[in-house]
Design an enzyme around this catalytic site. Structure first.
Site, PDB file in Angstrom:
ATOM      1  CG  ASP A 127      91.602  -5.711  33.795  1.00 26.03           C
ATOM      2  OD1 ASP A 127      90.407  -5.447  33.606  1.00 26.03           O
ATOM      3  OD2 ASP A 127      92.077  -5.995  34.901  1.00 26.03           O
ATOM      4  CD  GLU A 128      89.062  -2.395  31.172  1.00 24.28           C
ATOM      5  OE1 GLU A 128      88.562  -2.656  32.281  1.00 24.28           O
ATOM      6  OE2 GLU A 128      88.399  -2.331  30.140  1.00 24.28           O
TER       7      GLU A 128
END
Ligand code: IFG
Length: 360
Positions: free
Chosen positions: A176-177
């Site tokens: 993620d991210e």
């Protein structure tokens, strides 16, 4: 008065009924994790996803890379007390979970959310400079160095050691991210990382973002914020675990006035946590590919087990019912009556739950 004997036929709607605890932003002792296991098992939760590494801390001993915990294990959000699990302690958590019918799924987040590792080993950074330990709460600023061969030796060592510590089938790679990793680098990196997980006999779980790297029908994608991205993962044959932030993120405040918690996905009172339908959330994903739901509890603002209990209960109890009970047998009205009565039990167990006005 004698009660006639009965036979109860029951079965869960979903095989995967999970809770995630972020032990990276703030560290929680083995005892705290066992307390959480004692509580979630009462609601037939059967998966405990431990978010073991992030920018603010590396929480699992890796014998071939000792500085990950010697250095990366010392920090926490706000400069709070760090910590880590020795491999013996982690095995103890896995064994304790197992006797409570819970499988532990370890997450080593990558290529982003890796500042603790980058602060521990200069050579993991593309520029060869160790990063400083980070105790803030920003996200998306770190990345492992995709171009260095050493990075994949690091991954091989870490994944090999983590795979040997868990008796479950999955290792969670996060994904993620990764805002400072180019798309091309991200996809190249995760292709290699997935191959390493398979090499050590495990399957891959990841946040929905990992779908861009190409995933298989043995992968579990965890939906958290973008239904279209999660659907792209399902289109590749992956199974889906639902963690929609607005209704399942236990670190969202109950109301604007809640002292701890975040609000980026909104605030989540106890009825909102319950009143949604996992079967129809992702419009274009066949229900056969939805294998369950999971309640993530991120610990940026949760500093101790009391805060964990306050954020998790009673919302996790509603999630557990969504994971177990068919839609036609569920209703908020009925659930609320049962939850009101259940408070007696929460009090006896000294659970620091949120006494929602709806429970009066
Ligand atoms: N998003 C980040 C988490 C955490 C969370 C807090 C995911 C998959 C916001 N990633 O949720 O690291 O910061 O609510």
């Amino acid at each position: 008065m004698a009660v006639p004997g009965v036979t109860i036929q029951d079965a869960p709607q979903y095989a995967y009924r999970g809770a995630m605890l972020d032990v990276a932003r703030h560290f929680f002792s083995v005892q705290d994790v066992k307390r959480y296991i004692d509580l979630i098992t009462s609601y037939k939760v059967n998966k405990l996803h431990l978010h073991l590494t992030d920018d603010q801390g590396w929480r699992i001993e890796i014998k071939s890379w000792p500085k990950l915990t010697e250095i990366g294990g010392t920090s926490a959000v706000g400069g709070d007390q760090g910590g880590f699990y020795t491999q013996a302690q982690f095995r103890d958590i896995v064994a304790y979970a197992k006797v409570h019918h819970i499988t532990v799924i370890p997450e080593i987040d990558m290529p982003g959310h890796t500042n603790a590792a980058l602060a521990s080993y200069p050579e993991l950074n593309c520029d060869g400079e160790a990063r400083s330990l980070y105790t803030g709460t920003r996200v998306g600023f770190s990345t492992l160095c995709v171009d260095k061969e050493l990075t994949y030796k690091f991954l091989d060592d870490v994944i090999r050691e983590v795979a040997s510590l868990t008796d479950g089938d999955y290792i969670h790679l996060g994904g993620d991210e990764s805002h400072v990793t180019s798309k091309e680098d991200y996809n190249l990196f995760l292709t290699k990382a997935q191959a390493i997980v398979k090499k050590y006999g495990k399957n891959v779980m990841g946040w929905e973002d990992i779908q861009s790297a190409g995933i298989s029908d043995e992968t579990i994608v965890q939906h958290w914020t973008n239904p279209e991205i999660a659907t792209l993962g399902a289109k590749q044959g992956a199974s889906v675990v639902l963690s929609p932030a607005p209704t399942t993120y236990l670190d969202m405040k109950y109301t604007k006035g809640t002292k701890i918690g975040l609000t980026w996905a909104g605030v989540t009172p106890i009825d909102s946590a319950y009143i949604w339908n996992p079967q129809t959330l992702l419009k274009n994903v066949p229900t056969s590919q939805i294998i369950g739901i999971e309640s993530p509890l991120w610990s940026e603002t949760a500093v101790d087990i009391d805060a964990i209990e306050y954020l998790a209960f009673p919302r996790l109890i509603g999630h557990a019912e969504l994971g177990w009970t068919q839609e036609q047998n569920r209703s908020w009205k009925s659930y609320l009556i049962r939850l009101k009565n259940h408070q007696k039990r929460l009090k006896i167990r000294k659970v620091n739950y949120y006494p929602s006005p709806l429970l009066e």
